[in-house]
Each structure stands twice: as structure tokens, then as C-alpha cells.
Motif scaffolding. Structure first.
Motif, PDB file in Angstrom:
ATOM      1  N   ILE A 118      42.490  45.400  38.485  1.00 62.31           N
ATOM      2  CA  ILE A 118      42.526  45.840  37.088  1.00 62.31           C
ATOM      3  C   ILE A 118      41.595  44.982  36.244  1.00 62.31           C
ATOM      4  O   ILE A 118      40.848  45.493  35.394  1.00 62.31           O
ATOM      5  N   MET A 119      41.603  43.671  36.477  1.00 60.58           N
ATOM      6  CA  MET A 119      40.724  42.774  35.713  1.00 60.58           C
ATOM      7  C   MET A 119      39.257  43.043  36.030  1.00 60.58           C
ATOM      8  O   MET A 119      38.401  42.983  35.150  1.00 60.58           O
ATOM      9  N   MET A 120      38.954  43.332  37.288  1.00 61.91           N
ATOM     10  CA  MET A 120      37.570  43.640  37.660  1.00 61.91           C
ATOM     11  C   MET A 120      37.091  44.903  36.954  1.00 61.91           C
ATOM     12  O   MET A 120      35.985  44.939  36.386  1.00 61.91           O
ATOM     13  N   ILE A 121      37.909  45.958  37.001  1.00 60.48           N
ATOM     14  CA  ILE A 121      37.519  47.229  36.372  1.00 60.48           C
ATOM     15  C   ILE A 121      37.378  47.055  34.865  1.00 60.48           C
ATOM     16  O   ILE A 121      36.422  47.551  34.251  1.00 60.48           O
ATOM     17  N   PHE A 122      38.339  46.358  34.246  1.00 54.90           N
ATOM     18  CA  PHE A 122      38.285  46.149  32.795  1.00 54.90           C
ATOM     19  C   PHE A 122      37.032  45.368  32.402  1.00 54.90           C
ATOM     20  O   PHE A 122      36.321  45.746  31.451  1.00 54.90           O
ATOM     21  N   VAL A 143      33.274  41.445  39.259  1.00 54.90           N
ATOM     22  CA  VAL A 143      33.978  40.814  40.375  1.00 54.90           C
ATOM     23  C   VAL A 143      34.245  39.339  40.082  1.00 54.90           C
ATOM     24  O   VAL A 143      35.361  38.837  40.265  1.00 54.90           O
ATOM     25  N   VAL A 144      33.224  38.628  39.624  1.00 53.13           N
ATOM     26  CA  VAL A 144      33.373  37.199  39.349  1.00 53.13           C
ATOM     27  C   VAL A 144      34.384  36.967  38.232  1.00 53.13           C
ATOM     28  O   VAL A 144      35.208  36.038  38.305  1.00 53.13           O
ATOM     29  N   THR A 145      34.369  37.807  37.199  1.00 53.96           N
ATOM     30  CA  THR A 145      35.319  37.644  36.097  1.00 53.96           C
ATOM     31  C   THR A 145      36.749  37.828  36.575  1.00 53.96           C
ATOM     32  O   THR A 145      37.636  37.024  36.269  1.00 53.96           O
ATOM     33  N   LEU A 149      39.462  34.662  36.641  1.00 58.01           N
ATOM     34  CA  LEU A 149      40.656  34.635  35.802  1.00 58.01           C
ATOM     35  C   LEU A 149      41.927  34.531  36.642  1.00 58.01           C
ATOM     36  O   LEU A 149      42.823  33.725  36.341  1.00 58.01           O
ATOM     37  N   TYR A 150      42.012  35.334  37.700  1.00 58.42           N
ATOM     38  CA  TYR A 150      43.234  35.299  38.506  1.00 58.42           C
ATOM     39  C   TYR A 150      43.374  33.980  39.263  1.00 58.42           C
ATOM     40  O   TYR A 150      44.415  33.313  39.198  1.00 58.42           O
ATOM     41  N   ASN A 151      42.325  33.587  39.980  1.00 63.10           N
ATOM     42  CA  ASN A 151      42.422  32.378  40.788  1.00 63.10           C
ATOM     43  C   ASN A 151      42.433  31.120  39.925  1.00 63.10           C
ATOM     44  O   ASN A 151      42.993  30.102  40.332  1.00 63.10           O
ATOM     45  N   GLY A 152      41.824  31.179  38.733  1.00 66.65           N
ATOM     46  CA  GLY A 152      41.933  30.046  37.820  1.00 66.65           C
ATOM     47  C   GLY A 152      43.376  29.829  37.401  1.00 66.65           C
ATOM     48  O   GLY A 152      43.842  28.682  37.307  1.00 66.65           O
ATOM     49  N   ALA A 153      44.120  30.917  37.155  1.00 70.45           N
ATOM     50  CA  ALA A 153      45.534  30.789  36.803  1.00 70.45           C
ATOM     51  C   ALA A 153      46.346  30.225  37.968  1.00 70.45           C
ATOM     52  O   ALA A 153      47.238  29.398  37.766  1.00 70.45           O
ATOM     53  N   VAL A 154      46.029  30.660  39.190  1.00 63.31           N
ATOM     54  CA  VAL A 154      46.743  30.140  40.360  1.00 63.31           C
ATOM     55  C   VAL A 154      46.436  28.659  40.558  1.00 63.31           C
ATOM     56  O   VAL A 154      47.333  27.843  40.831  1.00 63.31           O
ATOM     57  N   ILE A 155      45.172  28.282  40.430  1.00 61.79           N
ATOM     58  CA  ILE A 155      44.791  26.875  40.600  1.00 61.79           C
ATOM     59  C   ILE A 155      45.435  26.016  39.521  1.00 61.79           C
ATOM     60  O   ILE A 155      45.792  24.853  39.762  1.00 61.79           O
ATOM     61  N   ALA A 156      45.605  26.558  38.319  1.00 64.47           N
ATOM     62  CA  ALA A 156      46.274  25.807  37.255  1.00 64.47           C
ATOM     63  C   ALA A 156      47.692  25.442  37.674  1.00 64.47           C
ATOM     64  O   ALA A 156      48.160  24.318  37.425  1.00 64.47           O
ATOM     65  N   GLU A 157      48.403  26.372  38.306  1.00 65.35           N
ATOM     66  CA  GLU A 157      49.760  26.074  38.786  1.00 65.35           C
ATOM     67  C   GLU A 157      49.725  25.055  39.913  1.00 65.35           C
ATOM     68  O   GLU A 157      50.620  24.211  40.027  1.00 65.35           O
ATOM     69  N   ILE A 158      48.698  25.123  40.763  1.00 66.15           N
ATOM     70  CA  ILE A 158      48.566  24.143  41.837  1.00 66.15           C
ATOM     71  C   ILE A 158      48.360  22.750  41.258  1.00 66.15           C
ATOM     72  O   ILE A 158      48.957  21.761  41.712  1.00 66.15           O
ATOM     73  N   VAL A 159      47.498  22.648  40.242  1.00 68.68           N
ATOM     74  CA  VAL A 159      47.239  21.353  39.608  1.00 68.68           C
ATOM     75  C   VAL A 159      48.513  20.826  38.951  1.00 68.68           C
ATOM     76  O   VAL A 159      48.862  19.642  39.090  1.00 68.68           O
TER      77      VAL A 159
END
Length: 287
Positions: A118-122, A143-145, A149-159
Motif C-alpha cells: 500500500i505504501m509503495m502504490i501510494f 519501492v524505496v519509499t 518507511l516500513y523497515n525504518g519503523a521496525v528498526i526503531a522498535e529493534i533499537v
């Protein structure tokens, strides 16, 4: 019989039962693989003619190599940008300033909840609407956006979890030495947390690499899309997808091996040095 930490060691009957179950499972798996191969061979998908196009340089140069370049480009950009965004949001969620914590928490939870596609299409249609990127780069930008956004949010939880897993005494000792929150985070907590976070970060990087295939939906030129194009062009879908799968597995394995090697090197460099041996004291007879 010795007992294991996780379960009691099986007795003689238990060992026989486990061997029988393992043998039956292996036999069923072999039969399933044989049935699939026989079915494919019966449809003519495993003949030499289906594999022959992959022995020509034209196929690799026209289809496969552009797909590999597209996948690696999108993955590299997404990994770097997601890492920057994730560390920023993760540290923000640990901030002593309450509004900063709330804003970062809302951003993280929102982008973790929205599907990547959904984020890629948007992003793709948003960039096209406002001419943010050239038309040839729209799919890559989408694709990069989405991946960032998704993996940045996941990495934030990892940090956040990595820093939270450290003993509280680390931060308290830094505060006692007069370090500010930013200095404590930058010089004390994050360097220790990164080492413990590396295995989870490595698995997330592999997810980024695999998720580039979702860009197929917005006409992004990547490996899986090129594999289907090869299959439709030469009529060899199964061999084409097998080759693409082998290439994708090789890229993931290489990325995992490089990250594991980096993790071992970081752990080795952070080991406490051995204490110096005391020098012998020589006492002269006249002393």
C-alpha cells in the motif's frame, strides 16, 4: 538417562518411536519431491531445451542482469535510509521529552500497521502526481519509499528494545559522571546495544532484500519480474523461476554471511583486554 534442559531424554521406546516418525517423514518428503519432479517432467518443463536459453549471454544481459541491478539498487538505498530513519525514531522513542516520544511512537506504530505494498502504490502515484521524480525513476522511488518507511519503523522498535535490554546501571553511571542524555545515548548505550541488535538487524536486512520483489506490482524492474518475463518469452516458467530463486537465495546468503562476519568482528573488538602481568621485583643483596 540424563535429562536435557528443554525436555526429558527419551527412553528406549521413545528413541525407536522418534526414529520411526523421522523415517516416515523423510519418506513422505521424498515421495512428494519425486511426484513434483515427475509431474514437471511429464509437462516437458525439465527438458534440456527449456534450460538452454540460460546458457546464452543475451538472456542474461537483456533480462537477468537488469533485474539483479534493480533489486540490489532498491535494497541498498532502502537499507541505508531505513537504518537512518529507524535509529532516529528509536532514539526518539527513548527521549526524555514527552512530546518527542509520543510523535515518534505514533509514526512507528502507523507505518508498522500499513502494508508495504500500500505504501509503495501510494508513494508511486503521489510522486507521479506532483512530478517529484523523473518517470523512469518513479517505480524505484515508490519501492524505496515503502521499504524505508516500513523497515525504518521496525528498526526503531529493534533499537528501542536493544537499548532497553541493557542494565539500568549503565545509564545511571553515565548520569553520575555528569553526561547529558544525548551523550549517554551516543557514547554509552547505543555502542553496547548495536552488538546485541545485530542478529535481528541482519534478519531485517534480508527482509528488505526479499521485499523488493513486491515492486513488481508497480512495474519496478527487479529479479522476480524479470524471471516471469523470461518465462513468458521462452515458455520456460519453471526453469526461469528456479534460476531466479537460486540467485535470490545466493544474495540473501551473501548478505547474511557478511553481516555475521561483521558481528563477530565487533564482538571480538569489544572484548576486555587481559590485565597486564606485574613486573618482577628484583631485590639486590645490599638493599
Amino acid at each position: 538417562m540424563a535429562a536435557s534442559v528443554l525436555f526429558d531424554a527419551p527412553g528406549p521406546r521413545g528413541r525407536v518411536r522418534n526414529r520411526v516418525i523421522s523415517g516416515v517423514t523423510i519418506a513422505v518428503a521424498v515421495l512428494l519431491v519425486w511426484a513434483v519432479i515427475a509431474r514437471l517432467a511429464g509437462k516437458g518443463q525439465l527438458t534440456a531445451a527449456k534450460w538452454r536459453p540460460f546458457l546464452t549471454g543475451d538472456l542474461w544481459q537483456t533480462y537477468v542482469l537488469p533485474g539483479i541491478v534493480g533489486t540490489l539498487t532498491a535494497a541498498a538505498l532502502s537499507i541505508v535510509l531505513a537504518g537512518i530513519l529507524g535509529f532516529g525514531l528509536g532514539v526518539g522513542r527513548l527521549s526524555p521529552v514527552r512530546p518527542v516520544r509520543w510523535i515518534c511512537a505514533v509514526i512507528v506504530e502507523f507505518f508498522r500497521a500499513v502494508p508495504v505494498l500500500i505504501m509503495m502504490i501510494f508513494a508511486y502515484f503521489l510522486f507521479a502526481l506532483y512530478d517529484v521524480f523523473p518517470s523512469k525513476q518513479l517505480a524505484l522511488a515508490g519501492v524505496v519509499t515503502g521499504l524505508t518507511l516500513y523497515n525504518g519503523a521496525v528498526i526503531a522498535e529493534i533499537v528501542r528494545s536493544g537499548v532497553g535490554s541493557l542494565p539500568r546501571g549503565q545509564g545511571e553511571a553515565a548520569s553520575a559522571l555528569g553526561l547529558s542524555w544525548g551523550q549517554t545515548m551516543r557514547s554509552v548505550l547505543l555502542p553496547q546495544a548495536i552488538t546485541s541488535m545485530l542478529p535481528v538487524l541482519v534478519s531485517q536486512l534480508v527482509v528488505v532484500l526479499k521485499d523488493t520483489a513486491i515492486g513488481y506490482q508497480i512495474t519496478f524492474l527487479e529479479m522476480v519480474r524479470q524471471g516471469t518475463v523470461v518465462g513468458s518469452t521462452y515458455g520456460n516458467y519453471v526453469p526461469a523461476l528456479i534460476v531466479i530463486a537460486v540467485l535470490m537465495i545466493s544474495l540473501n546468503f551473501t548478505l547474511s554471511a557478511a553481516a555475521t562476519r561483521l558481528e563477530k568482528r565487533l564482538r571480538r573488538s569489544k572484548r576486555t583486554p587481559e590485565p597486564m602481568a606485574a613486573a618482577p621485583i628484583n631485590i639486590e643483596p645490599g638493599d
